[in-house]
Design a protein around this motif. Structure first.
Motif, short mmCIF file in Angstrom:
data_model
loop_
_atom_site.label_atom_id
_atom_site.label_comp_id
_atom_site.label_asym_id
_atom_site.label_seq_id
_atom_site.Cartn_x
_atom_site.Cartn_y
_atom_site.Cartn_z
N PRO A 1 -3.35 68.73 18.16
CA PRO A 1 -2.70 69.99 18.56
C PRO A 1 -3.07 71.16 17.67
O PRO A 1 -3.11 72.30 18.12
CB PRO A 1 -1.21 69.66 18.45
CG PRO A 1 -1.13 68.18 18.55
CD PRO A 1 -2.37 67.65 17.90
N GLY A 2 -3.34 70.89 16.39
CA GLY A 2 -3.67 71.96 15.47
C GLY A 2 -5.04 72.58 15.71
O GLY A 2 -5.34 73.65 15.17
N LEU A 3 -5.87 71.93 16.53
CA LEU A 3 -7.22 72.43 16.80
C LEU A 3 -7.35 72.97 18.23
O LEU A 3 -8.46 73.11 18.75
CB LEU A 3 -8.25 71.32 16.58
CG LEU A 3 -8.38 70.83 15.14
CD1 LEU A 3 -9.34 69.64 15.05
CD2 LEU A 3 -8.84 71.96 14.22
N ARG A 4 -6.25 73.26 18.85
CA ARG A 4 -6.27 73.73 20.24
C ARG A 4 -7.12 74.99 20.39
O ARG A 4 -7.96 75.08 21.29
CB ARG A 4 -4.84 73.99 20.71
CG ARG A 4 -4.76 74.56 22.11
CD ARG A 4 -3.35 74.97 22.43
NE ARG A 4 -3.30 75.70 23.69
CZ ARG A 4 -2.27 76.45 24.07
NH1 ARG A 4 -1.22 76.57 23.28
NH2 ARG A 4 -2.30 77.08 25.21
N THR A 5 -6.91 75.97 19.51
CA THR A 5 -7.67 77.22 19.60
C THR A 5 -9.15 76.97 19.40
O THR A 5 -10.00 77.57 20.09
CB THR A 5 -7.15 78.23 18.57
OG1 THR A 5 -5.75 78.47 18.78
CG2 THR A 5 -7.90 79.55 18.66
N TYR A 6 -9.47 76.08 18.46
CA TYR A 6 -10.89 75.76 18.22
C TYR A 6 -11.52 75.15 19.47
O TYR A 6 -12.64 75.52 19.84
CB TYR A 6 -10.98 74.78 17.05
CG TYR A 6 -12.35 74.17 16.88
CD1 TYR A 6 -13.39 74.90 16.33
CD2 TYR A 6 -12.60 72.85 17.28
CE1 TYR A 6 -14.66 74.35 16.18
CE2 TYR A 6 -13.85 72.29 17.14
CZ TYR A 6 -14.88 73.04 16.59
OH TYR A 6 -16.13 72.49 16.45
N ARG A 7 -10.81 74.23 20.12
CA ARG A 7 -11.36 73.60 21.33
C ARG A 7 -11.55 74.61 22.45
O ARG A 7 -12.53 74.55 23.20
CB ARG A 7 -10.44 72.45 21.79
CG ARG A 7 -10.51 71.22 20.92
CD ARG A 7 -9.83 70.04 21.60
NE ARG A 7 -8.40 70.28 21.81
CZ ARG A 7 -7.46 69.98 20.93
NH1 ARG A 7 -7.79 69.45 19.76
NH2 ARG A 7 -6.19 70.22 21.19
N GLN A 8 -10.62 75.53 22.58
CA GLN A 8 -10.75 76.55 23.62
C GLN A 8 -11.99 77.41 23.38
O GLN A 8 -12.73 77.72 24.32
CB GLN A 8 -9.50 77.43 23.65
CG GLN A 8 -8.27 76.71 24.19
CD GLN A 8 -7.03 77.57 24.11
OE1 GLN A 8 -6.89 78.40 23.20
NE2 GLN A 8 -6.11 77.39 25.04
N ALA A 9 -12.22 77.79 22.12
CA ALA A 9 -13.39 78.60 21.80
C ALA A 9 -14.68 77.81 22.04
O ALA A 9 -15.66 78.34 22.59
CB ALA A 9 -13.31 79.08 20.35
N LEU A 10 -14.68 76.54 21.63
CA LEU A 10 -15.86 75.71 21.82
C LEU A 10 -16.14 75.50 23.31
O LEU A 10 -17.30 75.58 23.75
CB LEU A 10 -15.67 74.37 21.13
CG LEU A 10 -16.81 73.35 21.29
CD1 LEU A 10 -18.12 73.92 20.73
CD2 LEU A 10 -16.45 72.03 20.62
N ALA A 11 -15.09 75.26 24.09
CA ALA A 11 -15.27 75.06 25.53
C ALA A 11 -15.90 76.29 26.17
O ALA A 11 -16.73 76.18 27.08
CB ALA A 11 -13.93 74.73 26.18
N GLY A 12 -15.51 77.46 25.71
CA GLY A 12 -16.11 78.69 26.26
C GLY A 12 -17.61 78.75 26.02
O GLY A 12 -18.36 79.26 26.87
N THR A 13 -18.05 78.19 24.90
CA THR A 13 -19.49 78.15 24.62
C THR A 13 -20.17 77.07 25.46
O THR A 13 -21.26 77.28 26.00
CB THR A 13 -19.73 77.87 23.12
OG1 THR A 13 -19.13 78.91 22.35
CG2 THR A 13 -21.22 77.79 22.82
N LEU A 14 -19.53 75.92 25.57
CA LEU A 14 -20.14 74.79 26.27
C LEU A 14 -20.37 75.08 27.75
O LEU A 14 -21.34 74.61 28.35
CB LEU A 14 -19.25 73.55 26.13
CG LEU A 14 -19.08 72.99 24.71
CD1 LEU A 14 -18.03 71.89 24.71
CD2 LEU A 14 -20.41 72.45 24.18
N VAL A 15 -19.46 75.83 28.36
CA VAL A 15 -19.54 76.09 29.80
C VAL A 15 -20.88 76.71 30.18
O VAL A 15 -21.43 76.45 31.26
CB VAL A 15 -18.36 76.98 30.24
CG1 VAL A 15 -18.59 77.54 31.64
CG2 VAL A 15 -17.06 76.18 30.21
N SER A 16 -21.44 77.51 29.29
CA SER A 16 -22.70 78.19 29.61
C SER A 16 -23.87 77.20 29.72
O SER A 16 -24.91 77.55 30.28
CB SER A 16 -23.01 79.25 28.56
OG SER A 16 -23.19 78.65 27.28
#
Length: 351
Positions: free
Chosen positions: A126-141
């Protein structure tokens, strides 16, 4: 009012009772009490030896049954997954002997393990939720087929993982695509890697086996990537993506419990119709069934296998066609048949 004489009488009574007990125990009742205790000890010892013998017999019977299943499994599995490449996705830490056994059974079926990856705690912390959201935004491309905009972080990460495992270079189908390699690199690197990858991934997978970790001592759900989501939601997203983006997928689960992923799949009518599960893959019986269930799923036959309510003992027998890995170019569409490229879901027929 209680006076001193009452206390004297009480103390005398106690000592008299103690003296009488000692006298009887050392005298007339000595042999009776000793014989009774000796008999009880001997009875308990005999019961213990009988239970030990029964346990040894049960263990021998189980070992013999497993030996028969193992030997029969080699014959049942021969040719079930000819030349298929299978990626193993471990949901958290799975015992090494279980992973090895599943890989060996896949090999007996004619398949090879193209990759073995393990989700780390960072996948659901749960503490890395923001990190995962940012990473997912990069991965989608880098995704060939991005999920819907409202799919959520869990679905985006799951899609990135599976496309990283199955993405093939169209001009060289035996080689992972550049985007696939980038996806795995981004997921497994950095200060908070979401994956650990065993060795190098040099060939794309055709199919995926998702292996559930043994149940935790505390079955309470923990918050995951998105508000209201749980660890189980994140794991089910991986199973969903594995089936949707590959030629076929199987959830290799442990014993079925109310908290197991198999129960979650069977409790969801939509998932139950499209996701294949195999229970008790921590023992030889379930391990033999995994390649058979995967072959059936690639052929379009969905099911839930194991022992218990709503489970079948064995998948239907199927015969898969040879793998078609014909190179493609932008001017030449992909050939029909089983392909290892990302997004080639159900290439051999998906039910």
């Amino acid at each position: 009012m209680i006076d001193f004489r009452y206390h004297i009488v009480s103390l005398i009574s106690v000592f008299l009772a103690l003296a009488v007990g000692i006298a009887l125990g050392a005298g007339p009742l000595k042999e009776t009490i000793g014989d009774t205790l000796t008999g009880q000890v001997e009875q308990l010892r005999a019961e213990k030896e009988d239970l030990r013998a029964q346990l040894d017999e049960a263990e021998n019977d189980e070992a013999a049954a497993e030996a028969v299943v193992s030997a029969a499994g080699q014959r049942m599995l021969a040719g079930a997954l000819p030349d298929r490449r299978v990626a193993l996705v471990l949901l958290d830490e799975v015992p090494e002997e279980q992973v090895t056994a599943i890989g060996e059974r896949l090999g007996e079926a004619g398949a090879s393990v193209s990759a073995t990856v393990t989700l780390t705690d960072a996948w659901t912390d749960p503490g890395l939720r923001t990190y995962r959201q940012a990473l997912a935004g990069t991965l989608v491309s880098y995704l060939e087929t991005p999920p819907p905009a409202d799919a959520g972080t869990e679905a985006e990460l799951a899609d990135a993982l599976v496309q990283g495992l199955v993405g093939a270079d169209g001009a060289a189908p035996d080689t992972v695509s550049e985007n696939a390699a980038t996806l795995l690199e981004l997921l497994s690197s950095g200060d908070n890697p979401l994956l650990s990858v065993a060795g190098d991934v040099t060939a794309p997978a055709d199919a995926v086996v998702v292996v559930a970790a043994p149940p935790a001592q505390d079955p309470e759900p923990s918050p995951s990537a998105d508000t209201g989501a749980t660890t189980q939601d994140a794991e089910l997203a991986v199973v969903d993506a594995s089936q949707r983006l590959s030629a076929g997928a199987v959830l290799a689960d442990g014993r079925r419990t109310p908290e197991s992923l198999t129960s979650a799949v069977l409790g969801d009518a939509d998932r139950a119709e499209r996701l294949t599960t195999v229970s008790r893959t921590d023992d030889v019986t379930g391990q033999v069934v995994v390649p058979l269930a995967l072959a059936a799923r690639i052929a379009g036959e969905n099911g839930h296998y194991g022992f218990g309510d709503d489970l079948e003992p064995l998948p239907p027998a199927v015969q898969l066609p040879p793998v078609d890995r014909t190179p493609t170019t932008p001017d030449a569409p992909a050939a029909d048949g089983d392909a290892g490229a990302a997004g080639d879901a159900g290439a051999e027929g998906e039910g």
